[in-house]
Design a protein around this motif. Structure first.
Motif, mmCIF file in Angstrom:
data_model
loop_
_atom_site.group_PDB
_atom_site.id
_atom_site.type_symbol
_atom_site.label_atom_id
_atom_site.label_comp_id
_atom_site.label_asym_id
_atom_site.label_seq_id
_atom_site.Cartn_x
_atom_site.Cartn_y
_atom_site.Cartn_z
ATOM 1 N N ALA A 1 16.610 45.327 37.511
ATOM 2 C CA ALA A 1 16.266 44.846 38.851
ATOM 3 C C ALA A 1 15.320 45.939 39.390
ATOM 4 N N VAL A 2 15.554 47.203 39.229
ATOM 5 C CA VAL A 2 14.763 48.042 39.852
ATOM 6 C C VAL A 2 13.344 48.338 39.345
ATOM 7 N N ASP A 3 13.304 48.238 37.644
ATOM 8 C CA ASP A 3 11.965 48.554 37.114
ATOM 9 C C ASP A 3 11.004 47.352 37.257
ATOM 10 N N LEU A 4 11.617 46.032 37.392
ATOM 11 C CA LEU A 4 10.711 44.671 37.752
ATOM 12 C C LEU A 4 10.234 44.637 39.190
ATOM 13 N N ALA A 5 11.018 45.164 40.276
ATOM 14 C CA ALA A 5 10.651 45.211 41.462
ATOM 15 C C ALA A 5 9.595 46.417 41.736
ATOM 16 N N VAL A 6 9.612 47.173 41.054
ATOM 17 C CA VAL A 6 8.542 48.390 40.978
ATOM 18 C C VAL A 6 7.289 47.782 40.374
ATOM 19 N N ALA A 7 7.819 46.827 39.225
ATOM 20 C CA ALA A 7 6.277 46.367 38.454
ATOM 21 C C ALA A 7 5.776 45.197 39.553
ATOM 22 N N SER A 8 6.824 44.612 40.291
ATOM 23 C CA SER A 8 6.241 43.650 41.037
ATOM 24 C C SER A 8 5.176 44.087 42.201
ATOM 25 N N ALA A 9 5.756 45.328 42.860
ATOM 26 C CA ALA A 9 5.090 45.932 43.884
ATOM 27 C C ALA A 9 3.532 46.420 43.315
ATOM 28 N N THR A 10 3.626 46.805 41.959
ATOM 29 C CA THR A 10 2.308 47.262 41.433
ATOM 30 C C THR A 10 1.333 46.311 41.199
ATOM 31 N N VAL A 11 1.628 44.959 40.948
ATOM 32 C CA VAL A 11 0.776 43.985 40.725
ATOM 33 C C VAL A 11 0.119 43.765 41.709
ATOM 34 N N ASP A 12 0.667 43.705 42.979
ATOM 35 C CA ASP A 12 0.101 43.405 44.486
ATOM 36 C C ASP A 12 -0.849 44.515 44.933
ATOM 37 N N SER A 13 -2.121 44.522 44.818
ATOM 38 C CA SER A 13 -2.865 45.508 45.797
ATOM 39 C C SER A 13 -2.207 45.903 47.055
ATOM 40 N N ARG A 14 -1.624 44.960 47.789
ATOM 41 C CA ARG A 14 -1.219 45.147 49.020
ATOM 42 C C ARG A 14 0.062 46.037 49.028
ATOM 43 N N THR A 15 0.773 46.140 48.161
ATOM 44 C CA THR A 15 1.971 46.816 47.837
ATOM 45 C C THR A 15 1.979 47.944 46.743
ATOM 46 N N GLN A 16 1.012 48.215 46.136
ATOM 47 C CA GLN A 16 0.979 49.099 45.146
ATOM 48 C C GLN A 16 1.392 50.456 45.727
ATOM 49 N N ARG A 17 0.879 51.095 46.731
ATOM 50 C CA ARG A 17 0.967 52.164 47.276
ATOM 51 C C ARG A 17 2.473 52.516 47.754
ATOM 52 N N PHE A 18 3.458 51.280 47.848
ATOM 53 C CA PHE A 18 4.723 51.513 48.059
ATOM 54 C C PHE A 18 5.832 51.571 46.936
ATOM 55 N N SER A 19 5.193 51.471 45.752
ATOM 56 C CA SER A 19 6.171 51.176 44.521
ATOM 57 C C SER A 19 7.042 52.549 44.437
ATOM 58 N N GLY A 20 6.744 53.565 44.967
ATOM 59 C CA GLY A 20 7.603 54.887 44.636
ATOM 60 C C GLY A 20 8.690 54.555 45.610
ATOM 61 N N MET A 21 8.608 53.922 46.907
ATOM 62 C CA MET A 21 9.550 53.809 47.859
ATOM 63 C C MET A 21 10.335 52.688 47.392
ATOM 64 N N VAL A 22 9.918 51.623 46.823
ATOM 65 C CA VAL A 22 10.585 50.385 46.171
ATOM 66 C C VAL A 22 11.602 51.061 45.156
ATOM 67 N N ASN A 23 11.257 51.980 44.211
ATOM 68 C CA ASN A 23 12.001 52.649 43.372
ATOM 69 C C ASN A 23 13.095 53.405 43.874
ATOM 70 N N ALA A 24 12.734 54.252 44.920
ATOM 71 C CA ALA A 24 13.961 55.045 45.758
ATOM 72 C C ALA A 24 14.943 54.126 46.426
ATOM 73 N N VAL A 25 14.651 53.253 47.172
ATOM 74 C CA VAL A 25 15.454 52.284 47.908
ATOM 75 C C VAL A 25 16.304 51.569 46.960
ATOM 76 N N LEU A 26 15.864 50.980 46.037
ATOM 77 C CA LEU A 26 16.732 50.175 45.077
ATOM 78 C C LEU A 26 17.554 51.014 44.319
ATOM 79 N N ARG A 27 17.056 52.236 43.821
ATOM 80 C CA ARG A 27 18.070 53.032 43.082
ATOM 81 C C ARG A 27 19.213 53.587 44.072
ATOM 82 N N ARG A 28 18.974 53.779 44.931
ATOM 83 C CA ARG A 28 19.832 54.209 46.010
ATOM 84 C C ARG A 28 20.883 52.932 46.251
#
Length: 446
Positions: A111-138
């Motif tokens: 779930a976490v890895d594919l959410a990060v990948a989803s953020a990376t695919v979209d140019s509008r959300t690429q820069r937030f991929s690290g945040m997505v990873n941190a929030v979902l892991r927590r």
């Protein structure tokens, strides 16, 4: 899906991207989930997926909507700073990921890895991929704490306010908790509920509905479906037609008939039924449903106001009016996010008009039953006094406790029927509850 992306680029990523897109269509554009999630006519992105991934998308969407308020709280509490107001795509990616971690049988890491990948695919959300990873892991680490949250947190503000106003804080909380459990499959049978309950491995409710906690395979493959022995209908939706009593040989108008569950009930009770609906496609569905069941009714695609029956007034008229559908949130959690208070008030006006138009079609001494699947008194209890003031030749015929076995508590002091999803408790949560419904029975003076 973004340009240049193929669902085969990474297993499972296509399903998550489609889920985020559909969540946006429902929450941001207020599009009905039913149409988007239809395997044959739904969103093109969904239809392009393999059946297994289509099923995953449906599960994600329904759970993400069912728990949306509490998901938003859980995510917000784990952000270092609030998301930008225009970060809608990012918010949906987080909700899709959080839903899988908290409410679905998906490994946290996937779930976490594919959410990060989803953020990376979209140019509008690429820069937030690290945040997505941190929030979902927590979230994954703290899921037990999150799941102990308040059920009312899963209800949007507009609906929470109206539920508390109508049912009090305790009653609203009970309804909200009921919404968190998916609805069972209820069917109305032509005869022998106990026998069909045994055959389908279900439970016969005191009201005559047969309830199934779960089924293997499609509904159409169940015994009795193909040869028209039963039809799908929530236990609460089956109650208004039963308020009409003995209908053998009587002329009955079903004024807002499609898709036809109540029409079928009336026909099964021996009535001669005229069914109206203003929508041609919905009427086509009604005719198909009646055909499978072996029933025949006189049907008209028309507005109730324009209808002039050749045979004069009817012995009984059923008005199951279009409404906000807040009573069906267990089955359709998108309703909480595609409707609002303004829509409730607007629909209450439509219902008042339909009730008034139906009155002219009731013969002296005949019955008028008004119902809908809203939890809001503005669409139910509040309409009847105004109708009676304008139609002095009608009076309430109270619903009697013996007519509602197991649901005696659903009859209020005015003799109206009011069900909520918190009623019909069962040791097995999958067999508990029913839709929220209102019904009033009125008799025209002879």
């Amino acid at each position: 899906m973004p340009d240049g992306y193929s669902a085969g680029d990474r297993p499972g990523l296509g399903a998550r991207l489609v889920a985020a897109k559909l969540l946006s269509a429902i929450v941001d554009a207020k599009t009905s989930a039913d149409g988007l999630l239809d395997a044959r006519t739904g969103h093109p992105g969904l239809r392009a997926l393999e059946p297994r991934d289509q099923g995953l998308v449906r599960a994600i969407i329904l759970s993400a909507l069912r728990f949306r308020g509490s998901l938003e709280t859980a995510i917000s509490e784990r952000l270092d700073r609030p998301l930008p107001p225009n970060a809608l795509s990012l918010r949906h990616i987080l909700h899709v990921g959080a839903t899988q971690i908290l409410h679905l049988d998906v490994p946290d890491s996937a779930a976490v890895d594919l959410a990060v990948a989803s953020a990376t695919v979209d140019s509008r959300t690429q820069r937030f991929s690290g945040m997505v990873n941190a929030v979902l892991r927590r979230l994954a680490r703290e899921k037990d704490e999150v799941l102990r949250g308040d059920a009312l947190a899963a209800v949007p503000d507009w609906l929470r306010t109206r539920l508390v106003s109508a049912y009090g804080a305790e009653g609203a909380d009970a309804i909200a908790r009921a919404h968190l459990t998916p609805a069972p499959l209820d069917i109305t049978v032509k005869s022998d509920p106990a026998g069909w309950a045994e055959r389908l491995k279900g439970k016969a409710l005191p009201t005559g509905t047969v309830r199934l906690a779960e089924i293997d395979g499609p509904i159409t493959a169940l015994p009795g479906f193909a040869d028209g022995q039963w039809w799908v209908q929530d236990a609460a939706a089956a109650l208004p037609a039963r308020l009409m009593g003995d209908l053998g040989g009587k002329r009955v108008l079903d004024a807002c008939a499609a898709p036809g569950g109540k029409t079928a009930q009336l026909l099964n009770a021996g009535a001669r039924v005229t069914a109206l609906d203003i929508n041609a496609n919905r009427m086509k569905r009604l005719r198909e449903n009646l055909g499978r069941l072996g029933f025949e009714a006189e049907t008209h695609v028309t507005d109730l106001a324009a209808f002039q029956p050749e045979g004069g007034a009817f012995d009984a008229v059923l008005v199951d009016a279009p409404c906000s559908s807040t009573g069906t949130i267990r089955r359709h959690p998108d309703v909480a996010y595609t409707k609002d208070g303004a829509e409730v008030e607007k629909l209450a006006g439509v219902q008042a008009r339909l009730l008034g138009e139906a009155a002219r079609l009731v013969a002296p001494g005949g019955l008028l039953v008004f119902s809908n699947c809203s939890l809001d008194p503005a669409e139910g209890e509040a309409l009847i006094p105004a109708f009676l003031r304008e139609n002095a030749d009608f009076a309430v015929e109270p619903v009697r406790p013996e007519e509602m076995p197991g649901l005696e508590a659903a009859i209020d002091a005015s003799g109206f029927l009011r069900t909520t999803p918190a009623m019909l408790p069962d040791e097995d949560p999958r067999l508990s509850g029913l839709d929220g419904f209102f019904a009033a029975r009125l008799r025209r003076k002879g």
